[in-house]
Scaffold this motif. Structure first.
Motif, short mmCIF file in Angstrom:
data_model
loop_
_atom_site.label_atom_id
_atom_site.label_comp_id
_atom_site.label_asym_id
_atom_site.label_seq_id
_atom_site.Cartn_x
_atom_site.Cartn_y
_atom_site.Cartn_z
N TYR A 120 0.81 -1.35 0.10
CA TYR A 120 -0.02 0.02 -0.06
C TYR A 120 0.92 1.26 -0.08
CZ TYR A 120 -3.60 3.52 1.36
OH TYR A 120 -4.30 4.54 1.19
N GLN A 121 0.51 2.05 -1.05
CA GLN A 121 1.24 3.46 -1.09
C GLN A 121 0.28 4.67 -0.66
OE1 GLN A 121 4.61 4.16 -1.90
NE2 GLN A 121 3.87 6.05 -1.06
N ARG A 122 0.73 5.29 0.40
CA ARG A 122 -0.08 6.34 0.57
C ARG A 122 0.27 7.76 -0.30
NH1 ARG A 122 -2.00 7.30 5.90
NH2 ARG A 122 -1.17 9.30 5.99
N ALA A 123 -0.65 8.52 -0.72
CA ALA A 123 -0.20 9.57 -1.53
C ALA A 123 -1.48 10.64 -1.34
CB ALA A 123 -0.53 8.91 -3.11
N ARG A 124 -1.02 11.98 -1.40
CA ARG A 124 -1.71 13.10 -1.35
C ARG A 124 -2.82 13.31 -2.73
NH1 ARG A 124 3.29 15.23 0.14
NH2 ARG A 124 3.23 15.30 2.56
N ASN A 125 -2.05 13.00 -3.98
CA ASN A 125 -2.61 13.03 -5.24
C ASN A 125 -2.33 11.68 -5.84
OD1 ASN A 125 -3.74 15.97 -5.11
ND2 ASN A 125 -1.47 15.99 -4.91
N VAL A 126 -3.35 11.13 -6.61
CA VAL A 126 -3.15 9.89 -7.30
C VAL A 126 -3.46 10.29 -8.96
CG1 VAL A 126 -4.06 7.76 -8.06
CG2 VAL A 126 -3.72 8.30 -5.70
N ILE A 127 -2.58 10.13 -9.87
CA ILE A 127 -2.55 10.16 -11.22
C ILE A 127 -2.90 8.78 -12.11
CG2 ILE A 127 -1.86 11.23 -13.51
CD1 ILE A 127 -0.28 13.13 -11.85
N VAL A 128 -4.03 8.54 -12.64
CA VAL A 128 -4.11 7.34 -13.25
C VAL A 128 -3.64 7.66 -14.72
CG1 VAL A 128 -5.89 5.36 -13.70
CG2 VAL A 128 -6.04 6.78 -11.60
N ALA A 129 -3.04 6.70 -15.14
CA ALA A 129 -2.48 6.90 -16.37
C ALA A 129 -2.10 5.56 -17.18
CB ALA A 129 -1.03 7.64 -16.48
N GLY A 130 -3.52 4.71 -17.13
CA GLY A 130 -3.19 3.26 -17.36
C GLY A 130 -3.60 3.07 -18.70
N TYR A 131 -4.01 3.89 -19.70
CA TYR A 131 -4.31 3.89 -21.00
C TYR A 131 -5.79 3.59 -21.09
CZ TYR A 131 -3.65 3.84 -26.14
OH TYR A 131 -3.73 3.96 -27.30
N ALA A 132 -6.48 3.49 -22.13
CA ALA A 132 -7.91 3.64 -22.31
C ALA A 132 -8.73 2.41 -21.67
CB ALA A 132 -8.09 3.80 -23.76
N ILE A 133 -7.90 1.11 -21.28
CA ILE A 133 -8.74 0.06 -21.07
C ILE A 133 -8.48 0.03 -19.21
CG2 ILE A 133 -9.03 -2.37 -20.76
CD1 ILE A 133 -8.57 -2.45 -23.78
N GLU A 134 -7.05 0.07 -18.82
CA GLU A 134 -6.77 -0.32 -17.59
C GLU A 134 -7.22 0.97 -16.62
OE1 GLU A 134 -5.74 -2.94 -16.44
OE2 GLU A 134 -6.03 -3.60 -18.36
N THR A 135 -7.13 2.49 -17.12
CA THR A 135 -7.52 3.18 -16.55
C THR A 135 -9.29 3.44 -16.09
OG1 THR A 135 -5.99 4.86 -17.11
CG2 THR A 135 -8.01 5.82 -16.53
N PRO A 136 -10.00 3.19 -17.05
CA PRO A 136 -11.28 2.70 -16.25
C PRO A 136 -11.41 1.45 -15.52
CG PRO A 136 -11.34 3.08 -18.84
CD PRO A 136 -9.95 2.97 -18.45
N ARG A 137 -10.75 0.38 -15.88
CA ARG A 137 -10.82 -0.80 -15.19
C ARG A 137 -10.49 -0.39 -13.76
NH1 ARG A 137 -6.46 -5.69 -15.39
NH2 ARG A 137 -7.73 -7.13 -14.14
N LEU A 138 -9.38 0.40 -13.47
CA LEU A 138 -8.98 0.59 -11.96
C LEU A 138 -10.01 1.63 -11.39
CD1 LEU A 138 -6.86 0.68 -9.97
CD2 LEU A 138 -5.58 2.50 -11.10
N LEU A 139 -10.65 2.40 -12.03
CA LEU A 139 -11.43 3.45 -11.30
C LEU A 139 -12.88 2.62 -11.07
CD1 LEU A 139 -11.20 6.51 -13.47
CD2 LEU A 139 -9.97 5.95 -11.48
N LEU A 140 -13.32 1.79 -12.07
CA LEU A 140 -14.42 1.01 -11.86
C LEU A 140 -13.98 0.00 -10.51
CD1 LEU A 140 -15.53 0.25 -15.37
CD2 LEU A 140 -16.72 1.83 -13.58
N ASN A 141 -12.99 -0.36 -10.50
CA ASN A 141 -12.60 -1.27 -9.47
C ASN A 141 -12.17 -0.77 -8.09
OD1 ASN A 141 -12.14 -4.14 -8.70
ND2 ASN A 141 -10.13 -3.90 -8.38
N SER A 142 -12.24 0.55 -8.25
CA SER A 142 -11.98 1.15 -6.90
C SER A 142 -13.16 1.61 -6.16
CB SER A 142 -10.89 2.19 -7.11
OG SER A 142 -9.78 1.70 -7.60
#
Lengths: 207, 556, 320
Positions: free
Chosen positions: B291-313
């Protein structure tokens, strides 16, 4: 159909093995491919017999005493779970698709010609493959497996990916083969570097 | 989760390389450069998911601005000189080979067509085409009457195109025939190979302009990069470092500026605090969950992994998935149609030599008034140079040919030339990424991708096929055949003017979560008729500058 | 684990460790290599060999050396460039051979019995060089794109055959000057100065084009597009002065000396450039052709030496 004849007889990408066209990592990859033919571990005996017969018809190699091996690498890729990045929604996962497809080819052989696929004549095997490629099959064993997608999106792709990775196949089409560190200098049509294949022999063209 | 794919340097696929205060030196065969490391317990300023066109640039620019940055990539950290072989099958290791489920009426092929997985992202295998959008496309709805407007002015983008073109030393023509003037490319265009001259002859016969292609491989030495050796294997990874991928441009800069890169680190979930803001991310590395703590998160996983990560979060505060209160995450996924026409030529073209795409015709991106034009959007026509397996795959999947006939047609490889398009598809809400029921080896739901062409998309590629047919015949091609495919991914988390129909604002900041950003190709509201990498890079550079400006004003 | 019978199992298609050796050299490429090597040998010989002394005249000596070096540079450069073009047109053999011919004719110029044969050779080289300009221009224009930057960069080099013509002209000039005395000789010097000065400007244009192609990626690439044109202009200006006003032209002389020095220095830089190609010198069969042209910078020395000769005559034969 007449037998295949290469436009580049005598050309062999492996002749450049010790030249600057090849580096150590490419030699490592190709040596591994040529010397370590994987043992079948994924398919059962019945599936294996259909698979080898199928590979022989997709890439017939009657002129070679030792044909380029294809089926062992399909088996290995499935056994190792090497993906392609895509599974079409209408298809089962790759391994299941292969198993079902090979069984369906056998079932189609029984339905049309009353025999096992591997035991049919080449013409009959070709007829079944052509029907599957065109999506024109009838055996119930295809249920849930679109034959056209299976053949074009999986079987043919995997077979050509394995065959044309082999130096013998690359030589027969006059491909330059490995290129690192040495690439190419002459980029114009009809101009070749000395380390490329010379001009091909083309029956449809004046010499 | 796929195991190691390659034969060479399997360790890079199995064990993280960027550890113990050092990261691989991409210009060496086995060396390292120092790397700053940031603790997991202390929140870093930016945790970035992905290190390609979006994440790589953001990491470099934010670290240079003094922020603490950790960038994660699911793939390995390669040293091209030692790890890349001249072998198509070996180099499958550059692609995202994990299973994704592809549906819709026109399901797209993923993997080698559009998805990389390594530090540097898809630029490690991209074919280096470095084109700019047509200015009007940034206001497609108001200027051209289709799609949507970008929340960004084209003149701003123009400035950032110039910045990333400098950073990647693009080798391009002295004069580019379309669009408003652009400054001189840093390096001169490459010689046009025989395959490119086929396009040139066809274009001249039909009376439309053509141009040598601007590409991201150097035509003269640059730093530790030798000039391109025309080995033609760009798509399977450049083993000479002539290709100016993110891996050898922005990643070394990011490391030098104090960013940490974590390779073989698969991010599964962005964590949300009680206040609804994101506070860190869960990732898998070295055989364990971390687990990494962060003040800001930038998602840059491209057009499939970015939505996948957001949806899975998804979390109690964000039940539909992160940043998805509008239901827009995953939607408006776009590709480029990659329809092609191939023909035999009398002479041996040997399109395996040189970068694969050395000539371009953008006529149909600009010819608004042409009476034959029956579609919105545009397409660029390019010459082609597939390697044998790539070409054989195209041949069999499109024609179904097999047997001796297959070998015979493959033996014409050296006499083939072809034209293909990068054709715009329109943003449609039902072309989207969702989570499948099945999970992958990490236990993360697999991505389900659904794609269907709309009628306009079909009119566009039919138009292009007719035109390319004429062009190829005019250049001397015979026994023509057509093929279809897609390339590139865009959209999925588009930026826009308001929270109802977009995921982020023009800064890449999600409407729902103020400290969550997106910075990659998934932001693109429209796809345009040119390869997307330079647009993604320019947009990422712009967003990085905006983040720095926001940080200075205390608005992060 | 079951063992299956496989038609493919155990097939060893080919031993992956073939004996050393590369694909055979073939077609015109073979002859090209021979020419290339011969050219390099001759070039080295030309640089090292002391020309047969007709008279201990520094002007003639510099003129002859310059003409020889220029011809040698053209020979090696065109042999390599045409080798890269696979000698697909038999006419491509003519350029390097004419350069070799005029180089030998100039080298052996002192041999009285063969003077007319040598003159014919030098005249022929001049003509062939001028025709080459036409050939190269046609080669550029017939390619798609016509007169475009890319064709100027990568098609036949537009100005290169001019250097062959110039090598012939300088050889002829040396013969003429060997027979002229007094005011006539000074007039010859002025003409020679004009020819060499103009040639330096044209050569600079060609260098600028090719270094622009290389994006002037190394600041040193600006040197040969600044000093030689300055030397050329200074030489032309010196020649324009009234003949009575014999005086020393220190700046022109210094610039010409620097230009002469750019030959070896440039060659060293180009050798470094070759080493920066992928594979470097170990991959010489590619790097020598795709890297910066090794024989080209010597042509600056080949122009600067006749320039010094011309300057000396313009100055009224003053010894340094």
């Amino acid at each position: 159909m007449s037998d295949f004849r290469t436009p580049y007889p005598g050309y062999d990408v492996l002749a450049k093995w010790a030249s600057p066209s090849w580096n150590d990592q490419t030699r490592q990859v190709v040596r591994e491919r040529l010397l370590n033919i994987p043992r079948p571990r994924f398919f059962n005996e019945a599936e294996w017999s259909v698979l080898t017969a199928l590979c022989d018809r997709i890439i017939p190699q009657p002129e070679r005493a030792e044909p380029v091996p294809i089926a062992p690498f399909i088996d290995a890729a499935l056994f190792e779970g090497r993906g392609t990045g895509t599974r079409f929604a209408e298809m089962p996962p790759d391994g299941a698709a292969w198993r079902q497809g090979l069984a369906a080819l056998d079932a189609e052989a029984a339905l049309r010609f009353g025999g096992r696929f591997a035991g049919l004549t080449a013409e009959r095997q070709d007829a079944i493959i052509a029907a599957a490629v065109a999506g024109d099959v009838t055996a119930p064993a295809w249920e849930g497996l679109p034959p056209r997608r299976f053949m074009r999106g999986l079987v043919l792709l995997e077979i050509v990916a394995i065959y044309y990775a082999h130096p013998a196949a690359q030589s027969e089409i006059g491909f330059g083969g490995s290129t690192s560190p040495r690439g190419y200098v002459r980029l114009d049509a009809g101009r070749f570097d000395p380390w490329e294949a010379g001009p091909g022999i083309w029956p449809d063209r004046e010499p | 989760m796929t195991g190691a794919v390659g034969t060479v340097s399997r360790d890079a696929e199995e064990h993280p390389r960027a550890v113990e205060g050092r990261a691989p030196d991409v210009f060496s065969r086995d060396g390292f450069v120092p790397m700053r490391q940031w603790p997991e317990e202390e929140p870093v300023d930016f945790a970035i998911v992905g290190t390609g066109c979006g994440g790589g640039i953001a990491a470099a620019k934010l670290a240079q601005a003094g922020f603490s940055v950790v960038a994660f990539d699911a793939g390995p950290f390669w040293r091209p000189l030692a790890d890349f072989a001249s072998d198509e099958r070996e180099q499958d290791k550059l692609y995202w080979l994990d299973e994704r489920i592809s549906g819709g009426n026109d399901p797209i092929s993923l993997g080698s067509h559009n998805s990389g997985r390594c530090v540097g992202g898809t630029t490690v295998h991209f074919q280096m085409v470095a084109l700019r959008f047509r200015p009007e496309w940034f206001a497609a709805r108001s200027r051209l009457g289709y799609g949507v407007d970008w929340p960004v002015d084209w003149r701003v983008m123009w400035k950032y195109y110039a910045e990333v073109e400098r950073a990647c030393s693009i080798s391009g023509p002295v004069r580019y025939p379309w669009g408003p003037p652009r400054g001189r490319y840093p390096y001169r265009a490459h010689p046009v190979n025989a395959a490119g001259l086929v396009l040139a002859r066809g274009a001249e016969a039909l009376g439309v302009p053509w141009s040598p292609m601007p590409v991201a491989t150097v035509s003269a030495p640059r730093g530790k990069s030798p000039p391109c050796a025309y080995r033609g294997m760009c798509k399977i990874g450049c083993s000479t470092n002539a290709k100016q991928s993110i891996l050898i441009t922005y990643i070394p800069r990011a490391l030098a500026a104090g960013a940490e890169i974590r390779d073989l680190a698969m991010v599964a979930r962005v964590e949300t605090g009680r206040d609804g803001r994101v506070c860190g991310l869960h990732y898998h590395r070295g055989g364990q969950w971390r687990y990494q703590r962060a003040r800001n998160v930038i998602v840059a996983g491209y057009a499939i992994e970015t939505p996948r990560l957001l949806l899975n979060s998804a979390s109690p505060q964000h039940p539909q998935g992160l940043a998805n209160s509008s239901g827009t995450v995953g939607r408006h996924l776009m590709v480029h149609s990659n329809h092609a026409v191939w023909g035999e030529f009398d002479e041996e073209i040997r399109f395996y030599k040189g970068p694969p795409l050395l000539a371009v015709c953008e006529h149909w991106n600009y010819a608004d008034g042409d009476p034959s034009r029956d579609f919105d959007g545009g397409y660029a026509i390019m010459s082609q140079g597939p390697l044998p397996i790539d070409y054989a795959s195209c041949l069999v999947s499109n024609t179904g040919v097999f047997g001796t006939e297959l070998r015979r047609r493959m033996a014409l490889y050296n006499r083939m030339a072809g034209l293909k398009i990068v054709g715009e598809t329109l943003p449609q809400p039902e072309n989207r990424v969702t989570l499948a029921e099945e999970t992958d080896g990490f236990g993360i739901p697999k991505a389900h991708v659904s794609f269907s062409y709309c009628e306009n998309d079909k009119r566009l590629f039919r138009h292009s096929l007719r035109f390319m047919d004429r062009m190829l015949r005019a250049a001397g091609g015979r026994n023509l055949y057509e093929s279809e495919a897609t390339a590139h991914l865009m959209g999925g988390c588009r930026m826009g003017h308001g929270p109802d129909d977009s995921v982020t604002d023009s800064d890449g900041r999600t409407w729902d979560v103020p400290n969550l950003f997106v910075c990659d190709g998934s932001l693109m509201p429209t796809g345009g008729g040119v390869n997307s990498s330079m647009t993604i890079m320019a947009n990422s550079a712009r967003i990085a500058d905006r983040l720095v400006a926001l940080g200075k004003r205390g608005e992060l | 684990m079951v063992q299956y019978r496989s038609p493919c199992r155990g097939s060893r298609v080919r031993r992956p460790d073939p004996p050393h050796g590369t694909a055979g050299v073939r077609d015109g490429a073979g002859l090209g290599t021979v020419l290339l090597l011969a050219g390099l040998g001759l070039f080295a010989g030309a640089v090292l060999a002391e020309p047969a002394p007709v008279a201990p005249d520094p002007s003639l000596r510099n003129l002859r050396r310059g003409a020889t070096i220029l011809a040698g540079s053209v020979m090696a450069d065109s042999a390599m460039e045409h080798f890269q073009g696979s000698y697909h047109n038999p006419a491509m053999y003519v350029g390097p051979m004419a350069a070799a011919g005029t180089m030998l004719a100039t080298l052996r110029g002192g041999d009285r019995n063969r003077a007319s044969a040598a003159r014919t050779m030098q005249g022929a080289a001049t003509m062939i060089g001028l025709m080459g300009l036409g050939f190269h221009g046609y080669n550029i224009l017939k390619r798609p794109g016509g007169l475009s930057w890319n064709n100027l960069f990568y098609a036949a080099p537009v100005g290169a055959p001019g250097a062959l013509a110039l090598a012939g002209v300088l050889g002829l000039g040396e013969r003429r000057m060997a027979g002229s005395r007094g005011p006539e000789r000074r007039e010859d010097g002025r003409i020679l100065g004009g020819v060499v000065g103009a040639s330096l400007l044209v050569t600079t244009a060609e260098i600028a084009l090719l270094h622009f192609r290389g994006a002037f990626h190394n600041p040193a690439m600006f040197v040969p597009v600044t000093i030689p044109p300055a030397a050329g202009a200074a030489l032309c200006l010196a020649g324009l002065r009234r003949p009575e006003a014999a005086r020393r032209h220190r700046l022109a002389r210094a610039l010409l000396h620097l230009t002469a020095l750019l030959g070896p220095v440039g060659t060293a830089f180009h050798a470094f450039g070759v080493s920066r190609e992928m594979g470097g010198w170990a991959n010489w069969r590619q790097s020598l052709l795709s890297g910066p042209p090794m024989p080209a910078p010597a042509s600056l020395t080949g122009l600067a030496l006749p320039g010094l000769a011309a300057l000396r005559e313009i100055e009224g034969g003053m010894d340094e």
